[in-house]
Design a protein around this motif. Sequence first.
Motif, short mmCIF file in Angstrom:
data_model
loop_
_atom_site.label_atom_id
_atom_site.label_comp_id
_atom_site.label_asym_id
_atom_site.label_seq_id
_atom_site.Cartn_x
_atom_site.Cartn_y
_atom_site.Cartn_z
N TYR A 1 0.85 -1.19 0.00
CA TYR A 1 0.00 0.00 0.00
C TYR A 1 0.89 1.24 0.00
O TYR A 1 2.03 1.19 0.48
CB TYR A 1 -0.86 0.00 1.26
CG TYR A 1 -2.17 0.74 1.11
CD1 TYR A 1 -3.27 0.12 0.52
CD2 TYR A 1 -2.31 2.06 1.56
CE1 TYR A 1 -4.48 0.79 0.39
CE2 TYR A 1 -3.51 2.73 1.43
CZ TYR A 1 -4.60 2.09 0.84
OH TYR A 1 -5.78 2.77 0.71
N ASN B 1 2.78 4.43 1.06
CA ASN B 1 3.27 4.91 2.35
C ASN B 1 3.58 3.81 3.38
O ASN B 1 3.79 4.11 4.55
CB ASN B 1 2.29 5.94 2.97
CG ASN B 1 3.01 7.02 3.76
OD1 ASN B 1 4.06 7.52 3.33
ND2 ASN B 1 2.49 7.38 4.91
N GLY C 1 6.22 2.04 3.46
CA GLY C 1 7.65 2.03 3.78
C GLY C 1 8.47 1.23 2.78
O GLY C 1 9.58 0.77 3.10
N LYS C 2 7.94 1.05 1.58
CA LYS C 2 8.63 0.25 0.55
C LYS C 2 10.00 0.84 0.19
O LYS C 2 11.00 0.13 0.15
CB LYS C 2 7.77 0.16 -0.73
CG LYS C 2 6.42 -0.50 -0.50
CD LYS C 2 5.56 -0.52 -1.75
CE LYS C 2 5.13 0.87 -2.24
NZ LYS C 2 4.32 1.62 -1.27
N ALA D 1 12.30 8.52 0.02
CA ALA D 1 11.24 7.97 0.86
C ALA D 1 10.70 9.12 1.68
O ALA D 1 11.47 9.85 2.30
CB ALA D 1 11.80 6.89 1.77
N GLU D 2 9.42 9.36 1.64
CA GLU D 2 8.88 10.44 2.46
C GLU D 2 7.45 10.18 2.85
O GLU D 2 6.78 9.30 2.31
CB GLU D 2 9.03 11.79 1.75
CG GLU D 2 8.46 11.80 0.36
CD GLU D 2 8.68 13.13 -0.35
OE1 GLU D 2 9.01 14.10 0.31
OE2 GLU D 2 8.47 13.16 -1.56
N LYS E 1 4.57 10.89 2.18
CA LYS E 1 3.63 11.37 1.19
C LYS E 1 3.05 10.15 0.52
O LYS E 1 3.71 9.12 0.43
CB LYS E 1 4.34 12.20 0.13
CG LYS E 1 4.66 13.60 0.58
CD LYS E 1 5.17 14.41 -0.57
CE LYS E 1 5.30 15.87 -0.15
NZ LYS E 1 5.96 16.63 -1.19
N PHE F 1 2.18 8.11 -2.68
CA PHE F 1 2.74 8.01 -4.02
C PHE F 1 4.03 8.82 -4.20
O PHE F 1 4.21 9.49 -5.20
CB PHE F 1 1.71 8.40 -5.09
CG PHE F 1 0.49 7.57 -5.02
CD1 PHE F 1 0.54 6.23 -5.34
CD2 PHE F 1 -0.71 8.10 -4.57
CE1 PHE F 1 -0.59 5.43 -5.24
CE2 PHE F 1 -1.84 7.32 -4.46
CZ PHE F 1 -1.78 5.99 -4.81
N THR G 1 6.78 7.40 -4.65
CA THR G 1 7.45 6.67 -5.73
C THR G 1 6.49 6.45 -6.87
O THR G 1 5.37 6.00 -6.67
CB THR G 1 7.89 5.26 -5.23
OG1 THR G 1 8.61 5.42 -4.01
CG2 THR G 1 8.75 4.57 -6.27
N ALA H 1 12.06 -0.77 9.06
CA ALA H 1 13.00 -0.41 8.00
C ALA H 1 13.87 0.75 8.45
O ALA H 1 14.97 0.96 7.96
CB ALA H 1 12.24 -0.04 6.72
N VAL H 2 13.37 1.52 9.45
CA VAL H 2 14.12 2.66 9.95
C VAL H 2 15.16 2.23 10.99
O VAL H 2 16.35 2.51 10.86
CB VAL H 2 13.17 3.74 10.53
CG1 VAL H 2 13.94 4.79 11.29
CG2 VAL H 2 12.36 4.38 9.41
#
Length: 373
Positions: free
Chosen positions: A207, A209, A211-212, A226-227, A229, A231, A233, A355-356
Amino acid sequence: MKIIIVDIAPRNIKTEDLEARMTELESLVSTYGDTVVVKRIQKRDTPDYATYVGTGKLEEMIAVGEELGAERIIIGNILKPAQIYHINEILRERKSKIQAWDRIDLILKIFDQHAHSPEAKLQIELASIRHMGPRIFGMGMELSRQGWGGSGAMRGLGETNTEIMKRHLRDHELKIIEKLEKYAKTRSEHRKSRKRKNLKTVGIVGYTNAGKSTLMNTLTHKWVLAEDKLFATLGTSVGKMTLKKQESWEWGEYRGQEILVNDTIGFIRDLPPELIRAFSSTLEDSIEADILLHVVDASDPKVIEKIDIVDTTLSNIGAEQPRIYVFNKIDNMSELATLMMREQFAELNPIFISAVSKRGIEELKERIGEMMG
Ligand SMILES: Nc1nc2c(ncn2[C@@H]2O[C@H](COP(=O)(O)OP(=O)(O)OP(=O)(O)O)[C@@H](O)[C@H]2O)c(=O)[nH]1
Ligand SMILES: [Mg+2]
């Protein structure tokens, strides 16, 4: 820009579902750089035939919005061409400077804002034509039904213009498809050459946001934007990850193996299929990957619904390969909440990561190694 958002909801909708839907619409608005100044939901079980939201409610909101200096009204769903036409008619009659969009218009504008590669731009153009086309045809019907353009010969003129516009759009659509096919061909050649070199690929999906891109960066040490927001990417990016050398002989043959990782566009609820299809060449890289990492924002209250939307979208585009459910953002959750989720979602056999903070990344890499083996 100041924005009015409005939607309808069935009378028996759960408050949390309603809130989640409105929050997502607000995030879309702020992703585009705008601010919501009026927010309304009308409880009704079926949309108004002419204006989606009841006409009275609509006029009332427009008036409030005008006073607050709003310049756009966004309806939180996909509208029928005649509905958006009628809303814009109401606005024109009021000589309002407010303009009406539906949720898909907004998503397409965000896509457009975030698209950088020529391929992504073409895909968005194609999606826009598919979204806007029916409105133009619908308008033509409206014109001839209302007898605009007078009678007799003039009446025919309205229809002829619609025909010309239709043909023009179709030609344009075909040209874009042709160009996109070239990109698709190049992509497929790249995939073939990777296959020849025996390079395995992992596709990151999920989905918007979830964290892909952050996970992509963590796995590949690449720097993809990565932010917070929706979409962020829109194209695809490929990076390489190396599986750690393992003492275990079981998958020893994959020692230090290099694997390609693909990051791409995220999914969102209620995307019309023709819009998803416009992105097919970008999505093909994921569909063709050896395994998929389905990244989930585990800290999101709507987690079940979002997993379901992504899985359904994947099966609609024909992705069938083995997948690993990656429950991300556990740094945002209590240990207890994570533990409960482990039980709740046991049958998906997910891996919990951040991921962070990089928690769980080694376990994820091990699982990837096992599955590649
Ligand atoms: N707390 C926390 N935030 C995270 C984690 N991973 C990603 N985020 C945040 O979530 C937001 C979205 O991250 P992205 O990596 O851009 O998400 P994406 O899935 O690529 O999103 P789109 O490309 O927009 O579909 C960013 O603000 C990230 O910093 C995590 O493990 N923990
Ligand atoms: Mg991303």
